[in-house]
Write a protein that holds these residues in place. Structure first.
Motif, PDB file in Angstrom:
ATOM      1  N   UNK A  42       0.618  -1.117   0.169  1.00 13.54           N
ATOM      2  CA  UNK A  42       0.066   0.153   0.176  1.00 13.54           C
ATOM      3  C   UNK A  42       0.990   1.219  -0.055  1.00 13.54           C
ATOM      4  N   UNK A  43       2.121   1.173   0.992  1.00 13.90           N
ATOM      5  CA  UNK A  43       2.901   2.555   0.970  1.00 13.90           C
ATOM      6  C   UNK A  43       3.858   2.454   0.029  1.00 13.90           C
ATOM      7  N   UNK A  44       4.621   1.326  -0.101  1.00 16.68           N
ATOM      8  CA  UNK A  44       5.762   1.246  -0.950  1.00 16.68           C
ATOM      9  C   UNK A  44       7.201   1.555  -0.430  1.00 16.68           C
ATOM     10  N   UNK A  50       6.701   0.244   7.884  1.00 17.29           N
ATOM     11  CA  UNK A  50       7.069   0.064   9.352  1.00 17.29           C
ATOM     12  C   UNK A  50       6.322   0.731  10.329  1.00 17.29           C
ATOM     13  N   UNK A  51       6.577   2.104  10.227  1.00 18.01           N
ATOM     14  CA  UNK A  51       5.623   2.935  10.925  1.00 18.01           C
ATOM     15  C   UNK A  51       4.149   2.611  11.087  1.00 18.01           C
ATOM     16  N   UNK A  52       3.626   2.586   9.944  1.00 14.21           N
ATOM     17  CA  UNK A  52       2.025   1.990   9.815  1.00 14.21           C
ATOM     18  C   UNK A  52       1.708   0.756  10.512  1.00 14.21           C
ATOM     19  N   UNK A  84      -4.430   2.196   9.051  1.00 12.92           N
ATOM     20  CA  UNK A  84      -3.270   3.032   9.247  1.00 12.92           C
ATOM     21  C   UNK A  84      -2.384   3.222   8.184  1.00 12.92           C
ATOM     22  N   UNK A  85      -2.496   2.646   7.029  1.00 12.57           N
ATOM     23  CA  UNK A  85      -1.624   3.044   5.853  1.00 12.57           C
ATOM     24  C   UNK A  85      -2.364   4.102   5.268  1.00 12.57           C
ATOM     25  N   UNK A  86      -3.517   4.482   5.265  1.00 10.95           N
ATOM     26  CA  UNK A  86      -4.521   5.247   4.625  1.00 10.95           C
ATOM     27  C   UNK A  86      -4.212   6.525   5.478  1.00 10.95           C
TER      28      UNK A  86
END
Length: 207
Positions: A42-44, A50-52, A84-86
């Motif tokens: 999702x984040x790449x 890791x933070x998400x 969380x990613x969003x």
């Protein structure tokens, strides 16, 4: 007391709610790899992913008392990770930088690039980056459906449960997403080995 590794996911969550300090850690150990796969696609960006993931597991830790068992624990965790990613995407634009071979498995699109051509790791990496950059151009709901179904290999009904939508909606979002991706990735489909570029072929459609 039953040891955490011997408990099912719902039992672990219940033990956590009852104050067992080991239970949630075992739940994280079981599912971290799969949740990481979702976050990185999702984040790449590995740091952002890791933070998400840390944010997601903290949210799950705090929200365990609200889990009612209406779905599998893994489904519940998937939703929290995607949310969380969003949140991180909304706070700032994250440009993906994928390592070579990160698994852009959108066969409809990426396989066209490598079929019948020599194995070229750099070219494969470029294709992966192109696919993920293109994914970022999609509306959020289409991107999530494609990531779950085309990149992570979930069945349509599994993706529907994770996203809390109907299977037909997953199918339509995937179809619309693939259609919207094609203009961004058309150059992958049109790439040919150098020998083909200079050969005389039958007259194709002019641009």
């Amino acid at each position: 007391m039953t040891e955490p590794p011997d408990l099912s996911d719902p039992e672990l969550l219940e033990q956590h709610r009852q104050g067992d300090e080991r239970a949630f850690g075992e739940l994280v150990r079981r599912h971290r790899a799969r949740m990481w796969a979702v976050a990185i696609r999702v984040l790449g960006d590995p740091e952002e992913a890791s933070d998400a993931l840390q944010d997601a597991f903290l949210s799950a830790f705090r929200a365990a008392h609200r889990f009612r068992g209406d779905s599998a624990v893994t489904t519940w965790l998937h939703r929290i990770v995607i949310n969380a990613c969003n949140d991180r995407l909304r706070r700032k634009m994250v440009r993906p930088h994928y390592p070579s071979g990160d698994g852009a498995n959108l066969d409809l699109l990426a396989h066209e690039h490598t079929r019948g051509t020599p194995n070229d790791p750099a070219s494969s990496s470029d294709a992966s980056i192109d696919v993920h950059d293109a994914l970022r151009q999609l509306p959020e709901e289409q991107r999530h459906a494609l990531i779950l179904v085309d990149m992570l290999g979930y069945r349509v009904d599994e993706a529907a449960t994770i996203l809390a939508i109907a299977p037909g909606t997953v199918k339509s979002r995937c179809a619309r997403g693939r259609s919207r991706l094609l203009p961004y990735l058309q150059h992958l489909r049109n790439r040919q080995p150098p020998s083909d570029v200079t050969s005389h072929g039958g007259g194709g459609k002019g641009s």
